[in-house]
Enzyme design. Structure first.
Site, mmCIF file in Angstrom:
data_model
loop_
_atom_site.group_PDB
_atom_site.id
_atom_site.type_symbol
_atom_site.label_atom_id
_atom_site.label_comp_id
_atom_site.label_asym_id
_atom_site.label_seq_id
_atom_site.Cartn_x
_atom_site.Cartn_y
_atom_site.Cartn_z
ATOM 1 N N THR A 211 -39.423 -3.477 12.975
ATOM 2 C CA THR A 211 -40.065 -2.889 14.155
ATOM 3 C C THR A 211 -41.556 -3.206 14.131
ATOM 4 O O THR A 211 -41.988 -4.098 13.386
ATOM 5 C CB THR A 211 -39.764 -1.368 14.248
ATOM 6 O OG1 THR A 211 -40.191 -0.883 15.522
ATOM 7 C CG2 THR A 211 -40.439 -0.574 13.158
ATOM 8 N N ASN A 212 -42.332 -2.518 14.924
ATOM 9 C CA ASN A 212 -43.772 -2.779 14.957
ATOM 10 C C ASN A 212 -44.510 -1.451 15.175
ATOM 11 O O ASN A 212 -43.884 -0.395 15.261
ATOM 12 C CB ASN A 212 -44.101 -3.803 16.048
ATOM 13 C CG ASN A 212 -43.576 -3.344 17.391
ATOM 14 O OD1 ASN A 212 -44.002 -2.322 17.912
ATOM 15 N ND2 ASN A 212 -42.627 -4.084 17.949
ATOM 16 N N LYS A 213 -45.806 -1.522 15.271
ATOM 17 C CA LYS A 213 -46.604 -0.290 15.263
ATOM 18 C C LYS A 213 -46.738 0.387 16.633
ATOM 19 O O LYS A 213 -47.440 1.378 16.763
ATOM 20 C CB LYS A 213 -48.006 -0.594 14.722
ATOM 21 C CG LYS A 213 -47.990 -0.828 13.224
ATOM 22 C CD LYS A 213 -49.318 -1.327 12.724
ATOM 23 C CE LYS A 213 -50.350 -0.223 12.642
ATOM 24 N NZ LYS A 213 -51.609 -0.723 12.055
ATOM 25 N N SER A 214 -46.072 -0.144 17.635
ATOM 26 C CA SER A 214 -46.234 0.453 18.962
ATOM 27 C C SER A 214 -45.703 1.894 18.989
ATOM 28 O O SER A 214 -44.558 2.147 18.606
ATOM 29 C CB SER A 214 -45.481 -0.377 19.999
ATOM 30 O OG SER A 214 -45.454 0.322 21.216
#
Ligand SMILES: Cc1cc2nc3c(=O)[nH]c(=O)nc-3n(C[C@H](O)[C@H](O)[C@H](O)COP(=O)(O)O)c2cc1C
Length: 401
Positions: A211-214
């Site tokens: 995933t990512n930091k959004s």
């Protein structure tokens, strides 16, 4: 921060229900959002709370008696009805609902309602049997038929200790309802806008994913700002951290392919799409239905394949497409090339290395890039305000399409 309630004139009607303590929280929240709140208390409500409590929170005189010679209200008894942008009655007793439904005007609140041309929101609060009584149900049906918005009541524990349908809508939700109601004739009314938010999660095995930091905050701010300006919003969210906003359709997704499937279906109805979600560019080639074990290996690699570039693959005549570019290098150059390659109407570029803004933060600082290469630098501000800056630039595009 300038928001949708800033300087709005709100009449808060408070009636004689035990739930009227919640009206204090509502008054406080409305004031914190910049509204000018004039409270009208019925005689019965003053058995529960004092006018001083509301005056302390709203910093404005409270109307308590239609015939008080010292009150502004006595001089112009329909003055508040004329100046109000919206009237909210919370809590609303069965008695006041019955009076309004029958066009009565025997106190300051019902007189104001009878004279009002503005939107009216009523949040009933009462014992479940009182609410279910056909007399109350008929009265409520009459109010709905006249265009009055009835919020709740909610099911749950009542003051009597019984469980039933009679709890007042929470002050927080009422603030959203007031905001949405006031915005319904805004500059985006009649427009259908799809907004994506959050970071997708691409599963590797039952416990791991990429995933990512959004956080989803930018997309949610865009969705609420568009809603507050009258748009019909569909929020496609890959965020689990944020509360589902009211007044819009929210579709929850996890992976980039789920997001693509949902958006492909929903887009048929839309006038615009704002792709604020951080969609993973890569996904594991194979998903393992059992957890990968360490098995003594020092190194491990998994093969990744490209996901579908959603905004580049969505097309429909006259659809406005706004993309986001989260960049660590060459922000403007990369943004400009994306606007061409994905045939966008605008791109919002943010520098992900800026520690004070962007992912997870409540503020953002962006550059809005136009197809002709013009770049507008928007300084740091709350994400809701950034959202309005973006929407301000989207509105003229509807006329060009
Ligand atoms: C302790 C107490 C709690 C009450 N709570 C409610 C209530 O939640 N809802 C309601 O419709 N009436 C409630 N009532 C009855 C109203 O106060 C009564 O019907 C009154 O006439 C309402 O006047 P108003 O509509 O002018 O404020 C309550 C009465 C008492 C004594």
């Amino acid at each position: 921060m300038k928001g949708p309630l800033t300087n709005k004139r709100i009449v808060l009607g408070v009636t004689g229900s035990i739930a009227c303590y919640k009206a204090l929280e509502l008054a406080s929240k409305l004031v914190q959002n910049g509204a000018l709140v004039d409270t009208i208390m019925t005689k019965s409500s003053q058995e529960f709370l004092t006018p001083l409590a509301f005056k302390s929170l709203t910093h404005r005189d409270v109307v308590t008696n239609m015939y008080d010679i010292n009150s502004q209200f006595a001089i112009n008894h329909v003055g508040l009805a004329e100046s109000a942008d919206i009237i909210v009655i919370a809590p609303a007793t069965a008695n006041t609902i019955a009076k309004i439904s029958n066009g009565m005007s025997d106190d300051s609140l019902t007189t104001t309602v009878l004279a009002a041309k503005c939107p009216i929101v009523i949040a009933p609060a009462m014992d479940g049997n009182m609410f279910d009584n056909p007399a109350t149900q008929n009265n409520i049906a009459t109010l709905i038929s006249r265009g009055i918005f009835i919020s709740g009541p909610e099911y749950g524990r009542l003051a009597s200790g019984l469980i039933g349908n009679g709890r007042m809508t929470s002050p927080k939700n009422l603030v959203n309802i007031v905001t949405t109601t006031l915005g319904s004739n805004g500059d985006l009314s009649g427009k259908k806008i799809l907004i994506s938010a959050g970071g997708t999660a691409e599963p590797i095995d039952p416990v791991r994913f990429i995933t990512n930091k959004s956080s989803g905050k930018m997309g949610y701010s865009l969705a609420t700002a568009a809603r507050d300006r009258g748009a019909t919003v569909t929020l496609v969210s890959a965020s689990n951290m944020l509360e589902t906003p009211i007044g819009m359709q929210t579709k929850k997704v996890k992976t980039s392919s789920e997001m693509y499937d949902v958006i492909s279906k929903e887009i048929i109805e839309m006038d615009a799409i704002i792709m604020a979600a951080a969609v993973s560019d890569w996904t594991p080639e194979k998903y393992s239905s059992s957890k990968y074990k360490k098995n003594g290996t020092e190194n491990w690699s998994i093969d990744l394949i490209k996901t579908t570039d959603i905004i580049a693959n969505i097309s429909k005549p006259n659809l406005i497409k706004i993309g986001f570019a989260a960049e660590s290098d060459n922000l403007i150059e990369n943004g400009k090339s994306k606007i061409q390659s994905k045939s966008l109407d605008l791109i919002v570029a943010n520098d992900i290395l800026d520690k004070n803004n962007g992912f997870e933060s409540d503020t953002n600082k962006v550059s809005i890039i136009h197809p002709n290469g013009d770049v507008e630098a928007i300084p740091t501000m709350p994400k809701y305000e950034i959202a309005n800056e973006i929407l301000d630039r989207m509105i003229p595009l509807f006329n060009k399409k």
